[in-house]
Motif scaffolding. Structure first.
Motif, short mmCIF file in Angstrom:
data_model
loop_
_atom_site.label_atom_id
_atom_site.label_comp_id
_atom_site.label_asym_id
_atom_site.label_seq_id
_atom_site.Cartn_x
_atom_site.Cartn_y
_atom_site.Cartn_z
N LYS A 48 0.84 -1.20 0.00
CA LYS A 48 0.00 0.00 0.00
C LYS A 48 0.87 1.25 0.00
CE LYS A 48 -3.93 -2.14 2.33
NZ LYS A 48 -3.40 -3.51 2.47
N PRO A 49 0.46 2.30 -0.73
CA PRO A 49 1.24 3.54 -0.73
C PRO A 49 1.18 4.24 0.61
CG PRO A 49 -0.84 3.86 -1.90
CD PRO A 49 -0.74 2.39 -1.59
N GLN A 50 2.12 5.19 0.80
CA GLN A 50 2.18 6.02 2.02
C GLN A 50 2.38 5.17 3.28
OE1 GLN A 50 -1.27 8.67 2.07
NE2 GLN A 50 -1.24 8.68 -0.17
N THR A 51 3.18 4.11 3.14
CA THR A 51 3.45 3.25 4.30
C THR A 51 4.32 3.98 5.32
OG1 THR A 51 3.24 1.25 2.97
CG2 THR A 51 4.49 1.08 5.02
N THR A 52 5.41 4.61 4.85
CA THR A 52 6.30 5.35 5.75
C THR A 52 5.67 6.69 6.10
OG1 THR A 52 8.22 4.30 4.74
CG2 THR A 52 8.62 6.31 6.01
N ARG A 53 5.66 7.04 7.39
CA ARG A 53 5.01 8.28 7.82
C ARG A 53 5.98 9.33 8.31
NH1 ARG A 53 -0.42 5.97 10.83
NH2 ARG A 53 -1.73 6.01 8.95
N ARG A 207 1.82 -1.73 12.97
CA ARG A 207 1.16 -1.00 11.88
C ARG A 207 1.40 -1.69 10.54
NH1 ARG A 207 1.87 3.55 8.55
NH2 ARG A 207 4.03 3.85 9.22
N GLU A 208 2.58 -2.27 10.37
CA GLU A 208 2.86 -3.01 9.14
C GLU A 208 1.86 -4.14 8.95
OE1 GLU A 208 6.83 -4.70 7.04
OE2 GLU A 208 6.47 -5.41 9.07
N GLN A 209 1.55 -4.86 10.03
CA GLN A 209 0.58 -5.96 9.91
C GLN A 209 -0.83 -5.44 9.66
OE1 GLN A 209 1.16 -9.13 9.56
NE2 GLN A 209 3.35 -8.66 9.65
N ILE A 210 -1.16 -4.27 10.19
CA ILE A 210 -2.47 -3.67 9.88
C ILE A 210 -2.55 -3.35 8.39
CG2 ILE A 210 -3.95 -1.64 10.26
CD1 ILE A 210 -2.75 -1.51 13.11
N LEU A 211 -1.49 -2.79 7.85
CA LEU A 211 -1.45 -2.47 6.42
C LEU A 211 -1.59 -3.73 5.57
CD1 LEU A 211 1.43 0.15 6.54
CD2 LEU A 211 -0.85 0.62 5.66
N ARG A 212 -0.96 -4.80 6.00
CA ARG A 212 -0.97 -6.02 5.21
C ARG A 212 -2.26 -6.81 5.32
NH1 ARG A 212 5.17 -8.59 5.61
NH2 ARG A 212 6.21 -6.85 4.58
N GLN A 213 -2.98 -6.67 6.44
CA GLN A 213 -4.12 -7.54 6.68
C GLN A 213 -5.48 -6.87 6.62
OE1 GLN A 213 -3.69 -10.52 9.79
NE2 GLN A 213 -1.54 -9.92 10.05
N THR A 214 -5.50 -5.56 6.37
CA THR A 214 -6.79 -4.88 6.22
C THR A 214 -6.86 -4.19 4.87
OG1 THR A 214 -5.96 -2.89 7.31
CG2 THR A 214 -7.03 -4.52 8.70
N HIS A 215 -8.04 -3.74 4.52
CA HIS A 215 -8.26 -3.18 3.19
C HIS A 215 -8.39 -1.66 3.25
CE1 HIS A 215 -8.46 -7.23 1.69
NE2 HIS A 215 -9.35 -7.53 2.61
N GLU A 216 -8.87 -1.08 2.16
CA GLU A 216 -8.78 0.37 1.96
C GLU A 216 -9.37 1.20 3.10
OE1 GLU A 216 -7.04 1.91 -0.29
OE2 GLU A 216 -6.43 -0.02 -1.07
N ARG A 268 1.44 -12.25 14.20
CA ARG A 268 2.46 -12.00 13.18
C ARG A 268 3.43 -10.89 13.60
NH1 ARG A 268 -0.14 -12.81 7.16
NH2 ARG A 268 -1.28 -14.74 7.61
N ALA A 269 2.89 -9.88 14.26
CA ALA A 269 3.77 -8.80 14.74
C ALA A 269 4.70 -9.32 15.82
CB ALA A 269 2.92 -7.64 15.26
N ARG A 270 4.19 -10.16 16.71
CA ARG A 270 5.03 -10.72 17.78
C ARG A 270 6.15 -11.59 17.19
NH1 ARG A 270 1.29 -12.52 20.61
NH2 ARG A 270 1.16 -14.66 19.85
N ALA A 271 5.83 -12.39 16.19
CA ALA A 271 6.85 -13.24 15.56
C ALA A 271 7.94 -12.38 14.91
CB ALA A 271 6.20 -14.15 14.53
N GLU A 272 7.53 -11.30 14.25
CA GLU A 272 8.49 -10.41 13.61
C GLU A 272 9.37 -9.71 14.63
OE1 GLU A 272 10.13 -8.29 10.18
OE2 GLU A 272 9.00 -10.15 10.44
#
Length: 309
Positions: A48-53, A207-216, A268-272
């Motif tokens: 998804k775009p605008q990942t880095t804030r 937040r990375e996992q939120i971006l990867r696992q949710t939609h627009e 997934r976040a905990r594993a990372e």
């Protein structure tokens, strides 16, 4: 080996250090490139775009050179207070740098957002290198015409063709960056990889996992803060993070049916985090709806962004 009597030791090779801003339109692959150059994960990545804030500094050592890479938010047309602060952080990174890399998605070519960036760079005129990224995803016959068109729009000192995902061409870029840094002492300790604190890293990985696992509807309306950090006697750490969303409907989406989605995000976040921190991590997530958080000055400061109003 001891020195021969009367032998003068060779002088130490001089050190170099400098700051390199990594610029580009959203989804050009800037964070993937920074992680690849640094050899470690310092920026979160998603499709998804605008990942880095906010500006994240990654420290790269190349021989006797230290290259401080500044991964900046993608440059886009801002609407919210958060958006304006993100774009200002990106341009601020360019102004503070010894050198700027313009990362271009070679598959997408010259888009309207990229044209706007090129026009702005004409006015700022930093020392600028072109990095054509994602070269593994399109016909290489397009590379030379695209490079010529970009150099006609703006003069680049050097051009590199890479795939940040596969690593192709990145070694040459890394070596050239090291050689291009100005002479001077290193800016960070030798063993430091990033200026991202562990608390900020934990929030970003969630937040990375939120971006990867949710939609627009959810991703860019969510922010994460590390509320509590407890070191345990067994060497593990307990981390409590709160996810703020703009609406109650987004909170329901994040939690999922009987808590299924938030459990998956947490697992997934905990594993990372366990992998990155090399020790056991106990991660606990809480979700709250907070309308208008992306217009709050305090939230921007918590993200490391400056309020421009």
């Amino acid at each position: 080996m001891s020195e021969a009597p009367g032998e003068t030791p060779a002088p130490a090779e001089p050190t170099r250090a400098g700051i390199v801003a990594v610029l580009g339109a959203p989804n050009a692959g800037k964070s993937t490139l920074v992680n690849r150059l640094a050899g470690a994960k310092v920026s979160i990545v998603s499709a998804k775009p605008q990942t880095t804030r906010f500006r994240i500094r990654a420290v790269l050592t190349e021989g006797t050179s230290q290259v401080v890479l500044t991964d900046t938010p993608g440059i886009f047309a801002p609407r919210r207070r958060l958006d304006r602060a993100m774009v200002a952080a990106a341009w601020g990174g360019a102004q503070d740098a010894d050198l700027a890399l313009l990362v271009v998605d070679g598959r997408a070519g010259i888009t309207d957002p990229l044209r706007a960036i090129l026009n702005r760079l004409k006015k700022q005129k930093p020392t600028l290198w072109l990095v054509l990224n994602k070269t593994d995803l399109f016909d290489t016959k397009r590379l030379l015409p695209l490079t010529a068109e970009l150099n006609e729009a703006l003069s680049f000192d050097e051009t590199f063709m890479v795939s940040a995902e596969s690593g192709d061409g990145v070694d040459r870029l890394r070596a050239r960056l090291g050689a291009a840094m100005p002479l001077g002492p290193w800016l960070f300790p030798e063993d430091e990889l990033s200026d991202l604190t562990e608390r900020m890293l934990a929030a970003e990985i969630v937040r990375e996992q939120i971006l990867r696992q949710t939609h627009e509807e959810v991703p860019h309306h969510a922010t994460v803060e590390t509320e509590s950090w407890q070191e345990r006697k067994d060497g593990s750490v307990r981390i409590d993070c709160t996810i703020y969303v703009a609406r109650a409907s987004q909170k329901a989406i994040l939690i999922g049916d009987k808590g299924s989605r938030i459990r998956e995000i947490g697992q997934r976040a905990r594993a990372e985090l366990t992998k990155l921190m090399e020790r056991p991590v106990h991660l606990f997530l809480n979700v709250k709806d907070r309308p208008g958080w992306d217009e709050e000055r305090g939230r921007l400061r918590a993200l490391g962004l400056e309020d421009l109003d």
